[in-house]
Design an enzyme around this catalytic site. Structure first.
Site, PDB file in Angstrom:
ATOM      1  N   ASN A  60       0.879  -1.160   0.000  1.00  0.00           N
ATOM      2  CA  ASN A  60       0.000   0.000   0.000  1.00  0.00           C
ATOM      3  C   ASN A  60       0.922   1.217   0.000  1.00  0.00           C
ATOM      4  O   ASN A  60       1.674   1.426   0.953  1.00  0.00           O
ATOM      5  CB  ASN A  60      -0.866  -0.030   1.261  1.00  0.00           C
ATOM      6  N   TYR A 152      -9.432  15.310  -5.130  1.00  0.00           N
ATOM      7  CA  TYR A 152      -8.597  14.720  -6.194  1.00  0.00           C
ATOM      8  C   TYR A 152      -7.743  15.813  -6.864  1.00  0.00           C
ATOM      9  O   TYR A 152      -6.535  15.653  -7.043  1.00  0.00           O
ATOM     10  CB  TYR A 152      -9.508  14.049  -7.225  1.00  0.00           C
ATOM     11  N   THR A 154      -6.839  18.668  -5.685  1.00  0.00           N
ATOM     12  CA  THR A 154      -5.845  19.162  -4.721  1.00  0.00           C
ATOM     13  C   THR A 154      -4.634  18.238  -4.680  1.00  0.00           C
ATOM     14  O   THR A 154      -3.479  18.688  -4.723  1.00  0.00           O
ATOM     15  CB  THR A 154      -6.469  19.252  -3.310  1.00  0.00           C
TER      16      THR A 154
END
Ligand code: NDP
Length: 244
Positions: A60, A152, A154
């Site tokens: 991740n 998104y 930003t």
């Protein structure tokens, strides 16, 4: 051998980028988070088709520890990473007032912590070798701003700032850092739109079609090639003329 790590390469744009590198003969690390089976199948297929060293690596990108572990496994399997593509990403459409703190943080973290974690993990080797290519996948919405995509947009605008600053800082070590900003590209990310919306996006695109993952991959491959040795700190639009 040139070793590349492409994050979020189990699907969509990352997958096309990964295949482009395999075709060019790079040793290839395919990062995935959830799509283990498709990443592993894809790695096996590329290895067979292009006869290059290739592996699927779970991490991740939001998690610094997982990223560091992944990078150290890639190094021991495939060699030092000299090319990095920060592609892993998520998107959701929401009015700003409905974006929860958790969603806000998840969006910023996936794109910005992701780029921070992966770049920090590979940069020391690049600095040591005085060679490296880093490409960040931004978005045209990070340039122009997208309604109902404040989180998104930003995050993607942040990636452009990240690209420009890092490009200046590491240029003396012969490391190129660039950003590719796709427009509307046909991947799972578009599944949130109905066919009418897709048609309207097509109509708004001067070149008259939605982009393909391969369109983006070609730009990334170029920026990582010798032909682009004198290019750094740019945002390269791949949007069919949607935003000029
Ligand atoms: P997809 O949804 O098709 O694929 C997203 C990929 O990112 C998957 O491989 C997924 O892995 C991976 N990923 C997501 N979160 C994480 C995480 N935390 N850690 C590791 N991997 C993660 O998206 P696209 O291919 O469309 O998008 C790729 C990039 O391009 C993104 O950065 C996106 O913002 C950008 N982009 C896309 C556009 C489009 O129109 N499609 C337009 C502009 C930019 P897994 O499945 O294994 O979880």
């Amino acid at each position: 051998m040139n070793t590349v790590l492409v994050t979020g390469a189990s699907r969509g744009i990352g997958k096309a980028i990964a295949e482009g590198f395999a075709k060019e003969g790079y040793a290839l690390a395919i990062n995935y988070n959830n799509s283990r089976e498709s990443a592993q199948d894809f790695a096996a297929r590329l290895m067979k088709k292009y006869e290059v060293p290739c592996g699927a690596y779970k991490a991740n990108v939001r998690d610094k520890g997982e990223v560091e572990e992944m990078v150290s496994r890639v190094k021991s399997d495939l060699g030092t990473i000299v090319t990095l593509v920060n592609n892993a990403g998520i998107s959701t459409q929401k009015e700003f007032r409905d974006i929860t703190e958790t969603q806000w943080k998840e969006m910023l973290s996936t794109h910005l912590d992701g780029a921070y974690n992966c770049t920090q993990a590979v940069l020391p080797d690049m600095l040591c070798r005085k060679y490296g290519k880093i490409v960040n996948i931004g978005s045209m919405w990070g340039i122009t701003g997208g309604s109902c995509e404040v989180h998104y947009s930003t995050a993607k605008a942040g990636l452009i700032g990240f690209t420009k600053s890092l490009a200046k800082e590491v240029a003396p070590s012969n490391i190129n850092v660039n950003c590719v900003c796709p427009g509307v590209i046909e991947t799972d990310m578009l599944k949130i739109f109905d066919s009418q919306t897709i048609k309207s996006l097509e109509n708004q695109t001067p070149l008259g079609r939605i982009g393909t993952p391969k369109d983006v991959a070609k730009a990334v491959l170029f920026l990582c090639s010798k032909e682009a040795d004198y290019i750094t700190g740019i945002t390269l639009n791949v949007n069919g003329g949607f935003l000029i």
